[in-house]
Design a protein around this motif. Structure first.
Motif, PDB file in Angstrom:
ATOM      1  N   PHE A 162       0.857  -1.328  -0.158  1.00  0.00           N
ATOM      2  CA  PHE A 162      -0.133  -0.050   0.021  1.00  0.00           C
ATOM      3  C   PHE A 162       0.686   1.226   0.001  1.00  0.00           C
ATOM      4  N   HIS A 163       1.007   1.930  -1.206  1.00  0.00           N
ATOM      5  CA  HIS A 163       1.467   3.167  -1.162  1.00  0.00           C
ATOM      6  C   HIS A 163       0.792   4.347  -0.572  1.00  0.00           C
ATOM      7  N   ASP A 164       1.728   5.275  -0.158  1.00  0.00           N
ATOM      8  CA  ASP A 164       1.189   6.565   0.602  1.00  0.00           C
ATOM      9  C   ASP A 164       0.077   6.315   1.444  1.00  0.00           C
ATOM     10  N   VAL A 165       0.179   5.686   2.234  1.00  0.00           N
ATOM     11  CA  VAL A 165      -0.689   5.515   3.614  1.00  0.00           C
ATOM     12  C   VAL A 165      -0.579   6.777   4.391  1.00  0.00           C
ATOM     13  N   ILE A 166      -1.799   7.094   4.817  1.00  0.00           N
ATOM     14  CA  ILE A 166      -1.754   8.484   5.537  1.00  0.00           C
ATOM     15  C   ILE A 166      -2.065   8.045   6.973  1.00  0.00           C
ATOM     16  N   PHE A 167      -1.195   8.556   8.052  1.00  0.00           N
ATOM     17  CA  PHE A 167      -1.531   8.232   9.331  1.00  0.00           C
ATOM     18  C   PHE A 167      -2.369   9.342   9.747  1.00  0.00           C
ATOM     19  N   PRO A 168      -3.147   9.077  11.025  1.00  0.00           N
ATOM     20  CA  PRO A 168      -4.016  10.222  11.684  1.00  0.00           C
ATOM     21  C   PRO A 168      -3.268  11.142  12.247  1.00  0.00           C
ATOM     22  N   THR A 169      -1.985  10.849  12.827  1.00  0.00           N
ATOM     23  CA  THR A 169      -1.292  11.984  13.417  1.00  0.00           C
ATOM     24  C   THR A 169       0.161  11.885  12.873  1.00  0.00           C
ATOM     25  N   PRO A 170       1.110  13.001  12.996  1.00  0.00           N
ATOM     26  CA  PRO A 170       2.291  12.601  12.441  1.00  0.00           C
ATOM     27  C   PRO A 170       2.943  11.624  13.300  1.00  0.00           C
ATOM     28  N   ALA A 171       4.003  10.685  12.508  1.00  0.00           N
ATOM     29  CA  ALA A 171       4.537   9.808  13.517  1.00  0.00           C
ATOM     30  C   ALA A 171       5.912  10.420  13.894  1.00  0.00           C
ATOM     31  N   PRO A 172       6.529   9.960  15.093  1.00  0.00           N
ATOM     32  CA  PRO A 172       7.562  10.500  15.265  1.00  0.00           C
ATOM     33  C   PRO A 172       9.043  10.007  14.544  1.00  0.00           C
ATOM     34  N   GLN A 173       9.789  10.867  14.575  1.00  0.00           N
ATOM     35  CA  GLN A 173      11.110  10.401  13.453  1.00  0.00           C
ATOM     36  C   GLN A 173      11.625   9.208  14.141  1.00  0.00           C
ATOM     37  N   ASP A 174      11.642   8.876  15.364  1.00  0.00           N
ATOM     38  CA  ASP A 174      12.430   7.638  15.854  1.00  0.00           C
ATOM     39  C   ASP A 174      11.453   6.585  16.195  1.00  0.00           C
ATOM     40  N   VAL A 175      10.648   6.275  15.158  1.00  0.00           N
ATOM     41  CA  VAL A 175       9.737   5.101  15.445  1.00  0.00           C
ATOM     42  C   VAL A 175      10.370   3.787  15.906  1.00  0.00           C
ATOM     43  N   PRO A 176       9.690   3.233  16.972  1.00  0.00           N
ATOM     44  CA  PRO A 176      10.482   1.974  17.708  1.00  0.00           C
ATOM     45  C   PRO A 176      10.695   1.019  16.824  1.00  0.00           C
ATOM     46  N   SER A 177      10.083   0.697  15.850  1.00  0.00           N
ATOM     47  CA  SER A 177      10.356  -0.457  14.865  1.00  0.00           C
ATOM     48  C   SER A 177       9.923  -0.166  13.235  1.00  0.00           C
ATOM     49  N   LEU A 178      10.206  -1.226  12.478  1.00  0.00           N
ATOM     50  CA  LEU A 178       9.562  -1.296  11.188  1.00  0.00           C
ATOM     51  C   LEU A 178       8.258  -1.956  11.112  1.00  0.00           C
ATOM     52  N   TYR A 179       7.731  -2.369  12.309  1.00  0.00           N
ATOM     53  CA  TYR A 179       6.400  -3.053  11.985  1.00  0.00           C
ATOM     54  C   TYR A 179       5.430  -2.455  12.555  1.00  0.00           C
ATOM     55  N   LEU A 180       4.261  -2.666  12.130  1.00  0.00           N
ATOM     56  CA  LEU A 180       3.078  -2.110  13.081  1.00  0.00           C
ATOM     57  C   LEU A 180       1.850  -2.997  12.706  1.00  0.00           C
ATOM     58  N   ALA A 181       0.715  -2.745  13.728  1.00  0.00           N
ATOM     59  CA  ALA A 181      -0.505  -3.267  13.409  1.00  0.00           C
ATOM     60  C   ALA A 181      -1.598  -2.072  13.034  1.00  0.00           C
ATOM     61  N   ALA A 182      -2.306  -2.219  12.152  1.00  0.00           N
ATOM     62  CA  ALA A 182      -3.242  -1.296  12.047  1.00  0.00           C
ATOM     63  C   ALA A 182      -4.569  -1.673  11.132  1.00  0.00           C
ATOM     64  N   GLN A 183      -5.570  -0.819  10.881  1.00  0.00           N
ATOM     65  CA  GLN A 183      -6.655  -1.252  10.131  1.00  0.00           C
ATOM     66  C   GLN A 183      -6.479   0.198   8.908  1.00  0.00           C
ATOM     67  N   LEU A 184      -6.850  -0.427   7.588  1.00  0.00           N
ATOM     68  CA  LEU A 184      -6.467   0.464   6.611  1.00  0.00           C
ATOM     69  C   LEU A 184      -7.912   0.651   5.999  1.00  0.00           C
ATOM     70  N   VAL A 185      -8.138   1.819   5.643  1.00  0.00           N
ATOM     71  CA  VAL A 185      -9.268   2.065   4.638  1.00  0.00           C
ATOM     72  C   VAL A 185      -8.751   2.926   3.468  1.00  0.00           C
TER      73      VAL A 185
END
Length: 373
Positions: free
Chosen positions: A250-273
């Motif tokens: 999924f390209h260009d997925v928009i997060f609801p709020t800005p993500a920190p620069q130092d995200v803790p990992s490369l993996y996440l769990a989420a719902q996409l629409v």
């Protein structure tokens, strides 16, 4: 009985904060007054607090008819008008007056503030407005809530996922708003789109065009249930490229709020629409350690939840107005195998109980029978 100002305040509190009720509040106040007087005269168990919830049902019928779809589709809901009258101890004659009053309201309504808010939310191109509108129905609509599965298992999963009560509730309502499917496999957005298309038969001009455009945008919505993703690329503080656990990107997925620069990992769990040709995180996203990925395998998680929901429904029975005892699983999850029976069941006509065809000489058996005017 409320004054017009008191009624407007109460009426507004029953709707989403972003919705203006000004367009038809006078209409519904007039209807409120008629119901109040009728209940006062005819009800053996007078309870004025039951009028506003019934007005919401009428408003829904005027605006989109969503409640009516589920009222017919699911027997556990029952006949809303009759149940309301019976709960107040009203006579058959008074019940007939209520039925006529509701029918006249649907015919006489010149506009619908609720419908306008729904249309504007969809056409805005603003995912937050769209998701808040759908989540409001999932959270507040009493008829819709009756046909949802036992939500204990989803609540527990989202609470374990988010760790905070408020955040877990938002995830739950986001899931129901976009991912819940009725017994025919239709989402809430699918059903609203279908009802808006139906409404185009009764309007013309600009309103017809707006309803068609709204239906098309709702039909184009695609959702992904909670699952795990790998970050492939960070494009800016709110835009990422994500790879689903099954390999889809999924390209260009928009997060609801800005993500920190130092995200803790490369993996996440989420719902996409995906809405209006853009893909969004719906609800919250939770960053995961690599060892957590097997725990949040979406296929495994949802298989277990759906199985528990269905098992819970198998243990519940209800009795219809005609005295037939029905298992909730049968009502929430199954459709008659006979196509003709399934067709009429979706109109609230069941061949295993007294129905209109008993007065028309029996089952239609393939004949086309028009039930409308």
């Amino acid at each position: 009985m409320y004054t017009i100002d008191q009624f407007k305040s109460q009426w507004k509190s029953l709707h989403h904060p972003s919705m203006s009720v000004d367009g038809d509040v006078a209409f519904f106040y007039q209807l409120y007054g008629r119901l109040y007087r009728l209940v006062g005269q005819e009800a053996r168990c007078f309870d004025s607090h039951r009028i506003l919830p019934f007005l919401l049902y009428i408003e829904n019928t005027v605006a989109v008819g969503l409640d009516g779809v589920y009222e017919y589709r699911y027997r556990c809901v029952g006949d809303v008008e009759s149940s309301w009258c019976d709960g107040l101890g009203m006579s058959a004659k008074a019940g007939s007056e209520v039925h006529n009053l509701v029918g006249k309201a649907v015919t006489d309504a010149k506009c619908s503030a609720l419908r306008q808010w729904m249309v504007e939310s969809v056409l805005s191109g603003d995912f937050i407005r769209l998701s808040e509108m759908l989540a409001w129905f999932a959270r507040e609509d009493r008829i819709l809530r009756q046909v949802f599965p036992d939500l204990r298992y989803r609540k527990a999963m989202f609470m374990r996922f988010v760790g905070k009560r408020l955040g877990s509730k938002k995830m739950l309502w986001a899931d129901l708003a976009f991912n819940w499917r009725d017994k025919h496999g239709y989402s809430l957005a699918d059903t609203i789109a279908k009802e808006f298309r139906y409404e185009t038969s009764f309007v013309d001009g600009k309103e017809k065009a707006l309803l068609m455009e709204t239906a098309e945008m709702l039909d184009a919505i695609h959702s992904e249930r909670l699952d795990t993703y790998t970050v492939l690329e960070r494009k800016d503080e709110r835009t990422f490229a994500l790879r689903h656990r099954d390999g889809r990107v999924f390209h260009d997925v928009i997060f609801p709020t800005p993500a920190p620069q130092d995200v803790p990992s490369l993996y996440l769990a989420a719902q996409l629409v995906t809405y209006n040709n853009k893909t969004y995180i719906s609800g919250s996203a939770v960053w995961l350690d690599e060892e957590d990925l097997p725990v949040w395998n979406g296929e495994t998680v949802w298989h277990g939840i759906l199985k528990k929901e269905q098992e819970a429904a198998r243990n519940i029975y209800f009795t219809t107005a005609f005295g037939k005892r029905i298992n909730l699983y049968e009502d929430l999850y199954t459709v008659p195998s006979d196509p003709e029976e399934a067709y009429y069941a979706d109109m609230g006509i069941y061949f295993d109980e007294p129905n209109i065809f008993d007065f028309l000489g029996g089952r239609p058996n393939g004949r086309v029978i028009y039930l409308g005017g």
